[in-house]
Design an enzyme around this catalytic site. Structure first.
Site, short mmCIF file in Angstrom:
data_model
loop_
_atom_site.label_atom_id
_atom_site.label_comp_id
_atom_site.label_asym_id
_atom_site.label_seq_id
_atom_site.Cartn_x
_atom_site.Cartn_y
_atom_site.Cartn_z
N GLY A 193 0.83 -1.19 0.00
CA GLY A 193 0.00 0.00 0.00
C GLY A 193 0.87 1.25 0.00
O GLY A 193 2.00 1.24 0.51
N CYS A 194 0.36 2.34 -0.56
CA CYS A 194 1.18 3.56 -0.71
C CYS A 194 1.49 4.19 0.65
O CYS A 194 2.64 4.59 0.90
CB CYS A 194 0.49 4.55 -1.63
SG CYS A 194 -1.23 4.93 -1.19
N ASN A 195 0.51 4.29 1.55
CA ASN A 195 0.77 4.81 2.88
C ASN A 195 1.77 3.92 3.62
O ASN A 195 2.65 4.41 4.34
CB ASN A 195 -0.52 4.89 3.69
CG ASN A 195 -1.54 5.84 3.09
OD1 ASN A 195 -1.22 6.97 2.74
ND2 ASN A 195 -2.78 5.38 2.98
#
Length: 348
Positions: free
Chosen positions: A150-152
């Site tokens: 995931g980007c976060n």
């Protein structure tokens, strides 16, 4: 050697970014693009910025269409890729940009996502540090199934893992607050993502430990050597189309010094092509990462609070998704890791 590539979910933001990067890749050739509602349309009608690929026709997203390619990139919402990829042969490298194969715990999947659990794939964060001194890159070599983070998660994990592995920060009582652009939520029409709702405003979401990226962050910090890590993670939606700026703080471990803290991060990343520690006293801007497969970070010690502060920035669609997917695929295929990727951002 040239590898044939299919991109599933090519009409979305993540799929479009994968295609933008692949358009200049020297060894990966896009031969098939697929979509759901937009099947039958020309790619150029839904991704007009992709001029070199505009003539491709979007095919339906089915196993029959995807099979037979050397590489398949899947950019679909969570819960959609697991069934689709089960029908693809072991000889195909499949890179999933969704959440379906990230978590190693079925219980965590059930709590944060729900629905059928399809099992964990090799985790596509090459720079993820392991407690034994190795990195995730070693696992990705020769992999046939890769789950993109995931980007976060990428912004927080890369920011904290060096301190966890070296023991200069505590794995408990970590706090991360992120400024996040709305493109991370995809193209789906939602009132809270309309320009009139977000321009001139900022708002928190996924508050109180309920964000779906939370168990993935904990999973990564455990890999880095954290003993029972705990994190309070709060993303904030801000009016920029791309980017994540993560400010993470962790308790300074007893005996840790300013020198040992900086040495932990510099020894982890000095030789990394896409993760860069900035000079002392400098902190990144999201604007410096737009279009680039880079994560930039700066660190400081808050002596009064006894905490280390890490500020990390990345483009959520590149290093946070599409760039990580291609970087991991490059490693798995044995071609140069940086092929098709750049560290140069776009300014102004």
């Amino acid at each position: 050697m040239t590898y044939s590539v299919a991109v599933a979910g090519a009409s979305g933001y993540a799929g479009g970014e994968i295609l933008r990067l692949l358009a200049s890749h020297p060894e990966l050739e896009v031969t098939t693009v697929t979509a759901h509602q937009n099947a039958g349309e020309k790619l150029g009608s839904v991704q007009p910025h992709l001029r070199s690929l505009a003539g491709l026709t979007l095919a339906p997203t089915t196993p029959d269409v995807l099979e037979g390619h050397d590489v398949v990139f899947v950019a679909l919402p969570h819960g959609k890729s697991g069934e689709l990829t089960e029908g693809l042969g072991d000889g195909t490298l499949v890179v999933d940009c969704g959440a379906d194969h990230r978590l190693t715990s079925p219980e965590a999947w059930d709590r944060f996502y729900g629905g059928e659990y399809f099992g964990a794939w090799d985790y596509g964060m090459p720079e993820l540090l392991h407690a034994d001194g190795s990195s995730q890159r070693d696992i990705l070599r020769q992999s046939r199934r890769i789950a993109v983070p995931g980007c976060n998660v990428t912004a927080i994990t890369l920011g904290l893992a060096p301190g966890i592995r070296s023991g200069v920060i505590s794995a408990q009582d970590i706090v991360s607050v992120l400024a996040v652009g709305p493109s991370g939520a995809g193209k789906a029409l939602r009132t809270d993502l309309l320009a009139s709702e977000i321009l001139g405003s900022s708002s928190a979401y996924g508050v109180g430990g309920v964000h779906r990226h939370t168990p993935e962050i904990v999973q990564n910090l455990e890999v880095a050597g954290g003993d029972g890590p705990t994190i309070s993670f709060t993303p904030m939606l801000v009016p920029m189309s791309r980017g994540i700026l993560a400010t993470s703080t962790a308790r300074l471990a007893p005996g840790a010094t300013a020198h040992s803290v900086r040495d932990a991060w510099s020894s982890a990343y000095d030789d990394e092509p896409f993760v860069h520690l900035l000079p002392e006293g400098q902190y990144p801007r999201t604007a410096d990462t737009v279009g680039a497969n880079t994560c930039l970070m700066g660190i400081a010690i808050d002596e009064t609070a006894g905490r280390v502060v890490v500020v990390s920035a990345l483009d959520n669609l590149v290093k946070g998704t599409a760039g990580a997917a291609i970087q991991s695929a490059n490693i798995a295929l044995g071609i140069p890791e940086s092929a098709g990727l750049t560290t140069n951002g776009v300014a102004p």
